[in-house]
Scaffold this active site. Sequence first.
Site, PDB file in Angstrom:
ATOM      1  CD  GLU A  67      -1.806  -2.375   1.540  1.00 10.83           C
ATOM      2  OE1 GLU A  67      -0.658  -2.573   1.991  1.00 10.83           O
ATOM      3  OE2 GLU A  67      -2.686  -3.257   1.509  1.00 10.83           O
TER       4      GLU A  67
ATOM      5  CG  HIS B 237     -10.568  -6.209   7.380  1.00 10.78           C
ATOM      6  ND1 HIS B 237      -9.595  -6.734   8.176  1.00 10.78           N
ATOM      7  CD2 HIS B 237     -10.105  -6.341   6.108  1.00 10.78           C
ATOM      8  CE1 HIS B 237      -8.590  -7.183   7.439  1.00 10.78           C
ATOM      9  NE2 HIS B 237      -8.868  -6.945   6.172  1.00 10.78           N
TER      10      HIS B 237
END
Lengths: 327, 331
Positions: free
Chosen positions: B60, B129
């Site tokens: 990322e 998440h």
Amino acid sequence: MRPKKSNIEDYLRMYRQMVKIRAFEDNANKLYLDAKMPGLTHMYSGEEAVAVGICEALLVTDKITSTHRGHGHCVAKGADFKQMFCELLGKEEGYCRGKGGSMHIADQSNGNLGANAIVGGSMGIATGSALRAKLLKSDDVTVCFFGDGATAQGLLYEVMNMAALWKLPVIYACENNGYSEYTTTEEIVAGKITARAEAFGIKAYQVDGQDVLAVNALAQKLVQRARKGEGPFFIELMTYRYHGHHVGDINRAYYRTKEEELEWKENRDPIKIMGQWLASEGIASESELKVISDTIYIEANEAVEYALAAAYPDVSEVKMHVYAKAS
Amino acid sequence: MRQITLSQAVNEAIAEEMRRDPTIFLIGEDVAEAGTPFKVTAGLVEEFGTERVIDTPISEPGFMGMAVGAAMTGSRPIVDLMFGDFLFLIMDQLCNQAAKAHYMSGGKLNVPLVLRTNLGATRRSAAQHSQSLHALVAHIPGLKVALPSSAYEAKGLLKTAIRDNNPVVIIEDKLMYQDKASVPEEEYLIPFGKANIVREGRDVTLVATSSMRQVCEKAADLLSEDGISAEIIDPRTIVPLDETTILSSVKKTSRAIVVDEGHQSYGVAAEIASIISEKAFYHLDAPVIRMGAMDVPVPFSPVLEDLTVPTPELVAQNARKIVFGEMIHGL
């Protein structure tokens, strides 16, 4: 190396560019010592052959990303003394209108995407610039300058992996000046630095970073290959920083000796080495080199005087440039 | 009008913009053949090829940083960050690099990129998440932040984001990807900084971001049974924020509840509530209420997780208190 007549201008230009960096840094250091410059700055003196050897192999359309120790890259890529000194002093006519300072000079017109105050912070930017070149079918090459200290940042390995997978036209130029802030490189690097690039299948080279001709010869070759889509490449340039980590790092005895510093300054100085070579090859006499140097120092002094007298930005500028306008 | 899902709306926005502007590319993990875990980008690689729909390794910070460099030099990247929780991984590239480049360079460098990611709990995905982290990016000058509340909003706001010359973070609620809304066939854009008055009312203003709009719509239905008329304002973008629309509504209703799915403390709801208190204080008949996610990491067990987010019942309950004057100091 035997000088070719056609290259004499290039050799003299490399010499001049190195002296320009030294003159800039000598003046920046003096501004700090005289308490005329806000904040701190990081001196490039001693590493001139790295920036000049590489940038002389680039075109104005090629890109670079720079570091907190970035004045050398900025000068080598073609920046102007006046605008640089104005930026160091926070003046309106500075490259960033005084908003960036020493650690954030960007000079888009010469392809300098900016110095960066986060160690390793520009590795993604450089690799992204190379991705853009590939996607938009431009043949420009991007050089990512960073120090040995930045090899400890994980970002480097993420972007080298992608650069290798996608054959991006980027050259990672690791300036190994022996020190990661106040710590010796051997204390922070396991294994060989070049081996890290080789692990991704990236061809890696080590070169004497005090020898501008050696740096330039390698850079010329790699830039041409990167332009043809044969990149990425990695270069470790063995060099030395004469000053401390920053201008305020005066007492350095706890991490390196005065003898070591003297040895590099006396016997491994990139400007002296190039000057001696120019004289021995009969390209320029010592007195001619002195004229070159004196002229540059006068120019630097004038730029400093100009910057000291220049105006600060109007206070209304504090809220300008937070957001770019619609095009 | 045709009904399409939020996922289809996002997909259409990206495809339309990529057809219009060849400098746009999409980059992220499994955005090509896989079309992301939510299938939002499915089919794009078939039309635009792997050069413009780029699958990355799980790196990322790496691909975020590359998007910044590409944006600085002439591309317009759309970055797909698989989960909003991964914002923590890319903070340096987003907040130290992308957000500041234009300012630090005195306006020389532009970073026109879009970071698409998501928010929202109750998907039984636990603490890493499920977070709604838009307050973190809204806090950083130089970033714009859009929070679409429906398929219609998602398409119009994303197209505007892609055309903006700044880094824009657009955060979709991952529970809404299959929710349908009326979306016109013809092109439209939704401007930034212009709030949407979702429903007009007279007794209380409910400022609702992202999927809290639906929560507040249900709350307003409950309140109407008690004769309370709620006005619902969706800010659409929290940076820039349309203070004018929010303040005029509060000046009319004299009461406000701000509902946002970020953690309640130090969050977006707090910021908007504070603006209302500062700028409409003398129009208020009751304290301004913040409603956010409970200040706990999002738990896995459904029984626990459902307790952590604002619900229509809780919003209605708070509204009744302030409308009927039952507001006790400290709630």
